[in-house]
Design an enzyme around this catalytic site. Structure first.
Site, PDB file in Angstrom:
ATOM      1  N   LYS A  48       6.102   5.776  -1.651  1.00  0.00           N
ATOM      2  CA  LYS A  48       5.889   4.933  -0.472  1.00  0.00           C
ATOM      3  C   LYS A  48       7.168   4.184  -0.111  1.00  0.00           C
ATOM      4  O   LYS A  48       7.552   4.109   1.057  1.00  0.00           O
ATOM      5  CB  LYS A  48       4.726   3.941  -0.734  1.00  0.00           C
ATOM      6  CG  LYS A  48       3.369   4.633  -0.768  1.00  0.00           C
ATOM      7  CD  LYS A  48       2.218   3.714  -1.156  1.00  0.00           C
ATOM      8  CE  LYS A  48       0.920   4.536  -1.231  1.00  0.00           C
ATOM      9  NZ  LYS A  48      -0.282   3.746  -1.542  1.00  0.00           N
ATOM     10  N   GLN A  92      -1.575  -1.601  -4.517  1.00  0.00           N
ATOM     11  CA  GLN A  92      -1.870  -0.247  -4.974  1.00  0.00           C
ATOM     12  C   GLN A  92      -3.111  -0.246  -5.864  1.00  0.00           C
ATOM     13  O   GLN A  92      -3.257  -1.075  -6.753  1.00  0.00           O
ATOM     14  CB  GLN A  92      -0.646   0.312  -5.735  1.00  0.00           C
ATOM     15  CG  GLN A  92      -0.785   1.765  -6.147  1.00  0.00           C
ATOM     16  CD  GLN A  92      -0.883   2.735  -4.972  1.00  0.00           C
ATOM     17  OE1 GLN A  92      -0.367   2.472  -3.880  1.00  0.00           O
ATOM     18  NE2 GLN A  92      -1.543   3.855  -5.176  1.00  0.00           N
ATOM     19  N   ASP A 115      -3.548  -0.632   4.876  1.00  0.00           N
ATOM     20  CA  ASP A 115      -4.352   0.358   4.155  1.00  0.00           C
ATOM     21  C   ASP A 115      -5.716   0.559   4.808  1.00  0.00           C
ATOM     22  O   ASP A 115      -6.435   1.493   4.459  1.00  0.00           O
ATOM     23  CB  ASP A 115      -4.572  -0.113   2.707  1.00  0.00           C
ATOM     24  CG  ASP A 115      -3.735   0.657   1.706  1.00  0.00           C
ATOM     25  OD1 ASP A 115      -3.416   1.828   1.984  1.00  0.00           O
ATOM     26  OD2 ASP A 115      -3.404   0.085   0.654  1.00  0.00           O
TER      27      ASP A 115
END
Ligand code: GUN
Length: 277
Positions: A48, A92, A115
């Protein structure tokens, strides 16, 4: 069989985003938090950060130890969401078991939730309104769309009902007028359900779980899984070798959905920055 080449499409998308970002006065920025020592998460986070650099997104990376307390993680998230210069905050997953992940994710305001995990964003998507979509489901839709694969009126069968993939993907497919079936561990006659799929999506987290006898000839097969098997190799949730000749389209693992997830994270981050500007 045509391979759905997520690696190539994701590179195309990064190129497009690079163009967009280079025209923005203020570069978008993303904060990424990794808690603990999950080796797969370490690889994903690295990917990422690297992808951010490639398109000109500023990234800030935070690492907390495995034994971090709920308070410590919440404190970091709370401080990051207040920073004006940060457009997106990503935690995460999975978090260490001792932590309450929902409580931590719910701290992130919808406009910085790149997200798409916040209840508000999920709710908007579920209602067919404009909201930030979760990256993996969005990546699946984008991949199908770039190969001009029709979704309208098709029967999509999703195996897996997770908050990150199965559920939001069902909503995105429904918003595009597919007929959607969600299967899970308690589904009876899983094979028969899968055989009805024009578009079969595997998001189970079990190596080569979907076998050739579960796939209709000419189906589109999308494999969201990535599993390290006992032989040390990476496999998807789909038995690729035995299904590839049966499927009209199929994603490889790796190089299918994975790179698309990251590309959609970049897209959501650029979008968050654009909205703010
Ligand atoms: N873990 C697995 N997929 C994802 C994702 O899309 N976002 C985050 N934050 N964690 C994940």
């Amino acid at each position: 069989m045509t391979l759905l080449d997520g690696k190539r499409i994701a590179a195309e998308i990064r190129q497009e985003l690079y163009g967009e970002v280079s025209e923005m006065k203020q570069k978008p920025s993303l904060a990424v938090i990794l808690v603990g020592n999950n080796s797969a998460s370490e690889v994903y986070v690295k990917g990422k950060i690297k992808a951010c650099e490639e398109v000109g997104i500023h990234s800030y990376s935070y690492r907390l130890p495995e034994n971090s307390t709920q308070k410590e993680v919440e404190k970091l998230v709370s401080s990051l969401i207040q920073k004006k210069e940060i457009n997106g905050v990503l935690v995460q997953l999975p978090l260490p078991k001792a932590l309450d992940a929902d409580k931590i994710l719910n701290l992130i305001p919808p406009e910085k939730d790149v997200d798409g995990f916040s209840p508000l964003n999920f709710g908007k998507v579920a209602l067919g309104e404009k909201g930030v979509s979760a990256c993996t489901p969005l990546g699946v839709i984008e991949l199908l769309s770039r190969y001009n694969i029709e979704i309208t009126g098709k029967h999509a069968v999703i195996v897996g009902r997770s908050k990150i993939v199965g559920r939001p993907l069902a909503m995105l497919l429904l918003n595009r007028d597919a007929t959607v079936t969600i299967c899970h561990s308690k589904t009876q006659n899983l094979k028969e359900e899968c055989l009805r799929a024009d578009i079969l999506i595997a998001a189970i987290g079990r190596e080569r779980f979907i076998t050739a006898d579960m796939v209709k000839n000419g189906a589109v097969v999308v494999d969201v899984g990535i599993n390290r098997a006992e032989d040390g190799k990476l496999y998807g949730d789909v038995d690729f070798e035995n299904i590839k000749e049966k499927a009209a389209y199929i994603t490889p693992v790796p190089g299918g959905v994975g790179p698309m997830t990251i590309a959609m994270l970049l897209k959501n981050t650029v979008e968050a920055a654009r909205k703010k500007q």
